[in-house]
Design a protein around this motif. Sequence first.
Motif, PDB file in Angstrom:
ATOM      1  N   VAL A  40       3.322   1.390  12.414  1.00  0.00           N
ATOM      2  CA  VAL A  40       1.886   1.322  12.693  1.00  0.00           C
ATOM      3  C   VAL A  40       1.174   2.476  12.006  1.00  0.00           C
ATOM      4  O   VAL A  40       0.132   2.287  11.359  1.00  0.00           O
ATOM      5  N   TYR A  41       1.744   3.677  12.103  1.00  0.00           N
ATOM      6  CA  TYR A  41       1.112   4.815  11.429  1.00  0.00           C
ATOM      7  C   TYR A  41       1.147   4.648   9.910  1.00  0.00           C
ATOM      8  O   TYR A  41       0.206   5.036   9.210  1.00  0.00           O
ATOM      9  N   GLY A  42       2.219   4.049   9.377  1.00  0.00           N
ATOM     10  CA  GLY A  42       2.284   3.822   7.937  1.00  0.00           C
ATOM     11  C   GLY A  42       1.163   2.915   7.454  1.00  0.00           C
ATOM     12  O   GLY A  42       0.506   3.191   6.449  1.00  0.00           O
ATOM     13  N   VAL A  43       0.929   1.807   8.175  1.00  0.00           N
ATOM     14  CA  VAL A  43      -0.152   0.891   7.807  1.00  0.00           C
ATOM     15  C   VAL A  43      -1.507   1.579   7.947  1.00  0.00           C
ATOM     16  O   VAL A  43      -2.399   1.435   7.093  1.00  0.00           O
ATOM     17  N   VAL A  44      -1.678   2.373   9.020  1.00  0.00           N
ATOM     18  CA  VAL A  44      -2.935   3.101   9.236  1.00  0.00           C
ATOM     19  C   VAL A  44      -3.192   4.078   8.089  1.00  0.00           C
ATOM     20  O   VAL A  44      -4.329   4.216   7.614  1.00  0.00           O
ATOM     21  N   LEU A  59       7.379   3.463  -0.417  1.00  0.00           N
ATOM     22  CA  LEU A  59       8.710   3.556  -1.027  1.00  0.00           C
ATOM     23  C   LEU A  59       9.802   3.323   0.021  1.00  0.00           C
ATOM     24  O   LEU A  59      10.825   2.690  -0.285  1.00  0.00           O
ATOM     25  N   SER A  60       9.587   3.825   1.217  1.00  0.00           N
ATOM     26  CA  SER A  60      10.603   3.619   2.258  1.00  0.00           C
ATOM     27  C   SER A  60      10.739   2.137   2.606  1.00  0.00           C
ATOM     28  O   SER A  60      11.835   1.678   2.949  1.00  0.00           O
ATOM     29  N   TRP A  61       9.648   1.388   2.507  1.00  0.00           N
ATOM     30  CA  TRP A  61       9.722  -0.055   2.746  1.00  0.00           C
ATOM     31  C   TRP A  61      10.352  -0.783   1.561  1.00  0.00           C
ATOM     32  O   TRP A  61      11.185  -1.671   1.746  1.00  0.00           O
ATOM     33  N   LEU A  62       9.962  -0.404   0.362  1.00  0.00           N
ATOM     34  CA  LEU A  62      10.496  -1.068  -0.830  1.00  0.00           C
ATOM     35  C   LEU A  62      11.987  -0.838  -0.985  1.00  0.00           C
ATOM     36  O   LEU A  62      12.725  -1.726  -1.406  1.00  0.00           O
ATOM     37  N   LEU A  63      12.442   0.385  -0.658  1.00  0.00           N
ATOM     38  CA  LEU A  63      13.867   0.715  -0.763  1.00  0.00           C
ATOM     39  C   LEU A  63      14.646   0.290   0.476  1.00  0.00           C
ATOM     40  O   LEU A  63      15.844   0.573   0.579  1.00  0.00           O
ATOM     41  N   ARG A  64      13.959  -0.349   1.404  1.00  0.00           N
ATOM     42  CA  ARG A  64      14.566  -0.859   2.642  1.00  0.00           C
ATOM     43  C   ARG A  64      15.209   0.249   3.474  1.00  0.00           C
ATOM     44  O   ARG A  64      16.251   0.053   4.107  1.00  0.00           O
ATOM     45  N   LEU A  65      14.587   1.432   3.435  1.00  0.00           N
ATOM     46  CA  LEU A  65      15.034   2.514   4.294  1.00  0.00           C
ATOM     47  C   LEU A  65      14.575   2.299   5.729  1.00  0.00           C
ATOM     48  O   LEU A  65      15.097   2.917   6.651  1.00  0.00           O
ATOM     49  N   ARG A  66      13.578   1.463   5.892  1.00  0.00           N
ATOM     50  CA  ARG A  66      13.111   1.049   7.216  1.00  0.00           C
ATOM     51  C   ARG A  66      12.600  -0.380   7.114  1.00  0.00           C
ATOM     52  O   ARG A  66      12.279  -0.851   6.014  1.00  0.00           O
ATOM     53  N   ALA A  67      12.529  -1.049   8.238  1.00  0.00           N
ATOM     54  CA  ALA A  67      12.072  -2.437   8.251  1.00  0.00           C
ATOM     55  C   ALA A  67      10.601  -2.513   7.862  1.00  0.00           C
ATOM     56  O   ALA A  67       9.797  -1.654   8.241  1.00  0.00           O
ATOM     57  N   ARG A  68      10.254  -3.537   7.103  1.00  0.00           N
ATOM     58  CA  ARG A  68       8.870  -3.722   6.691  1.00  0.00           C
ATOM     59  C   ARG A  68       8.026  -4.236   7.851  1.00  0.00           C
ATOM     60  O   ARG A  68       8.499  -5.038   8.654  1.00  0.00           O
ATOM     61  N   SER A 128       8.596  -6.665  16.882  1.00  0.00           N
ATOM     62  CA  SER A 128       9.494  -5.520  16.766  1.00  0.00           C
ATOM     63  C   SER A 128       9.320  -4.766  15.452  1.00  0.00           C
ATOM     64  O   SER A 128       9.735  -3.611  15.344  1.00  0.00           O
ATOM     65  N   SER A 129       8.717  -5.392  14.449  1.00  0.00           N
ATOM     66  CA  SER A 129       8.529  -4.707  13.169  1.00  0.00           C
ATOM     67  C   SER A 129       7.402  -3.685  13.221  1.00  0.00           C
ATOM     68  O   SER A 129       7.366  -2.750  12.413  1.00  0.00           O
ATOM     69  N   MET A 130       6.474  -3.844  14.167  1.00  0.00           N
ATOM     70  CA  MET A 130       5.351  -2.913  14.274  1.00  0.00           C
ATOM     71  C   MET A 130       5.716  -1.781  15.240  1.00  0.00           C
ATOM     72  O   MET A 130       5.171  -1.633  16.322  1.00  0.00           O
ATOM     73  N   THR A 131       6.660  -0.979  14.806  1.00  0.00           N
ATOM     74  CA  THR A 131       7.059   0.203  15.560  1.00  0.00           C
ATOM     75  C   THR A 131       5.975   1.269  15.429  1.00  0.00           C
ATOM     76  O   THR A 131       5.079   1.157  14.579  1.00  0.00           O
ATOM     77  N   PRO A 132       6.013   2.325  16.254  1.00  0.00           N
ATOM     78  CA  PRO A 132       5.020   3.398  16.101  1.00  0.00           C
ATOM     79  C   PRO A 132       4.988   3.980  14.693  1.00  0.00           C
ATOM     80  O   PRO A 132       3.911   4.254  14.156  1.00  0.00           O
ATOM     81  N   ALA A 148      -5.928  13.014  -1.215  1.00  0.00           N
ATOM     82  CA  ALA A 148      -4.628  13.133  -1.885  1.00  0.00           C
ATOM     83  C   ALA A 148      -3.494  13.175  -0.868  1.00  0.00           C
ATOM     84  O   ALA A 148      -2.431  12.566  -1.085  1.00  0.00           O
ATOM     85  N   GLN A 149      -3.697  13.860   0.233  1.00  0.00           N
ATOM     86  CA  GLN A 149      -2.658  13.927   1.263  1.00  0.00           C
ATOM     87  C   GLN A 149      -2.405  12.553   1.878  1.00  0.00           C
ATOM     88  O   GLN A 149      -1.253  12.179   2.120  1.00  0.00           O
ATOM     89  N   LEU A 150      -3.458  11.792   2.114  1.00  0.00           N
ATOM     90  CA  LEU A 150      -3.276  10.424   2.609  1.00  0.00           C
ATOM     91  C   LEU A 150      -2.573   9.560   1.567  1.00  0.00           C
ATOM     92  O   LEU A 150      -1.720   8.726   1.906  1.00  0.00           O
ATOM     93  N   GLY A 151      -2.938   9.737   0.289  1.00  0.00           N
ATOM     94  CA  GLY A 151      -2.308   8.962  -0.776  1.00  0.00           C
ATOM     95  C   GLY A 151      -0.829   9.273  -0.906  1.00  0.00           C
ATOM     96  O   GLY A 151      -0.007   8.359  -1.120  1.00  0.00           O
ATOM     97  N   ILE A 152      -0.460  10.540  -0.773  1.00  0.00           N
ATOM     98  CA  ILE A 152       0.958  10.916  -0.830  1.00  0.00           C
ATOM     99  C   ILE A 152       1.719  10.277   0.329  1.00  0.00           C
ATOM    100  O   ILE A 152       2.833   9.762   0.149  1.00  0.00           O
ATOM    101  N   GLY A 153       1.121  10.288   1.495  1.00  0.00           N
ATOM    102  CA  GLY A 153       1.755   9.622   2.637  1.00  0.00           C
ATOM    103  C   GLY A 153       1.882   8.130   2.424  1.00  0.00           C
ATOM    104  O   GLY A 153       2.903   7.527   2.793  1.00  0.00           O
ATOM    105  N   ALA A 154       0.863   7.506   1.823  1.00  0.00           N
ATOM    106  CA  ALA A 154       0.908   6.067   1.566  1.00  0.00           C
ATOM    107  C   ALA A 154       2.029   5.726   0.579  1.00  0.00           C
ATOM    108  O   ALA A 154       2.745   4.725   0.749  1.00  0.00           O
ATOM    109  N   ILE A 155       2.197   6.565  -0.452  1.00  0.00           N
ATOM    110  CA  ILE A 155       3.284   6.342  -1.418  1.00  0.00           C
ATOM    111  C   ILE A 155       4.639   6.510  -0.748  1.00  0.00           C
ATOM    112  O   ILE A 155       5.572   5.725  -0.969  1.00  0.00           O
ATOM    113  N   TYR A 156       4.752   7.537   0.082  1.00  0.00           N
ATOM    114  CA  TYR A 156       6.024   7.817   0.770  1.00  0.00           C
ATOM    115  C   TYR A 156       6.460   6.634   1.632  1.00  0.00           C
ATOM    116  O   TYR A 156       7.608   6.176   1.556  1.00  0.00           O
ATOM    117  N   VAL A 157       5.553   6.128   2.472  1.00  0.00           N
ATOM    118  CA  VAL A 157       5.944   5.051   3.378  1.00  0.00           C
ATOM    119  C   VAL A 157       6.155   3.741   2.619  1.00  0.00           C
ATOM    120  O   VAL A 157       7.038   2.946   2.971  1.00  0.00           O
TER     121      VAL A 157
END
Length: 380
Positions: free
Chosen positions: A295-299, A159-168, A288-292, A148-157
């Motif tokens: 990378v952690y978001g994809v992981v 949403l940040s990509w979908l809302l363009r709060l950070r580069a995809r 440049s899109s694969m920032t630290p 569940a903790q991993l899933g919450i993190g996956a949803i968080y990141v």
Amino acid sequence: MPAHEDHEAAAKDSLLPVVAIHAMHHRTRATPSPAPHNDQPPQEAVALDARLLTSSSSSSSSSPSAPVTTASSSRSKLQQVRGGGAVPLTKGRRGVSGGKGTMVGTPLRGTIITLGYFALWFALNIYYNIVNKQVLNTFPLPFTVATAQLGIGAIYVSLSWLLRLRARPQTGKAGLQNLLPIALYHGSGQLFTVLSLGAAAVSFTHIVKALEPFFSALVAAVCFKQIFKPQVYLSLLPVVLGVAVACANDVSFGWLAFLTAMASNLAFALRANFSKSALAVFKKEQNSSMTPANVYGVVTILAFLLLLPLTLLWEGVDLQSSWLVATEKVESSALAYQLLLSGLFHYLNNEVMYLALDSVHPITLAVGNTAKRVFIIVAS
């Protein structure tokens, strides 16, 4: 003859004998004797002197208003050519300057930023461990909590990509294949940590997990052939001995907690070393899109997808009944809120850890992790 032409002729006449004297002096000396370096110009320098004088003379004829300045300028050039005490020019971060006065880049700013990452990582991780233990005390399903903790993190990141709060992140199939083993190490390390925390006191788990620098050095040597000086390995011995003594005297010692904490040490050491390698590859590819952080978001997303089937298989049957039992102790909204916070702080503290990892070696990160555990033990 006009006055300015007199000045030009005087400037030329005063400089030309300098070249003649130097040339004649160089030709007539049969055996060189020790003398100051500035008085022994090579033939190439004499020829270059003449060319500089010719160019300065021609420039003075085109600019009759400043003959004295031109002459002094040419002397300065001659002195630099012959090495007459001229300061070598070097290009610093803020432009060209000489020797001692060169403005060179300082690592101070980078050091301050890295220390800031470590401080923020410590604070977020301490809060995560406190909330995580509260959730496990009420809802003792470690597989479910970890997933569940991993899933919450996956949803968080996501949403940040979908809302363009950070580069995809932009990576191909090869990039995902490189990150898949890291996701496996991350997911298994998360699972083993939660299992250990659920089986014993928080302090005991983190005493055992203080061995992570030893595992990180082992992984670096075995997987990446990185062998360090003996002093590095000797400095880890006090940590190993301290953990052994602490575990022997801990009343909450349990083999399940001990073995799962050791397994998490190995998993996280593998994650750190291979993550560092992946970050280097993305930098080399100039992706440049694969920032630290990305990378952690994809992981995180990959780790959640890997762990979800195992969790449903292992604890899926008990999920509903355990939730009902837990909500008899606390309100369901409060439990859900605690679980949400634990997942959010788990993601944020690890994202900041990846930012720190981008600047230091995995062993340095593991040593910082060990220092962090002192604060966690005190806070728990």
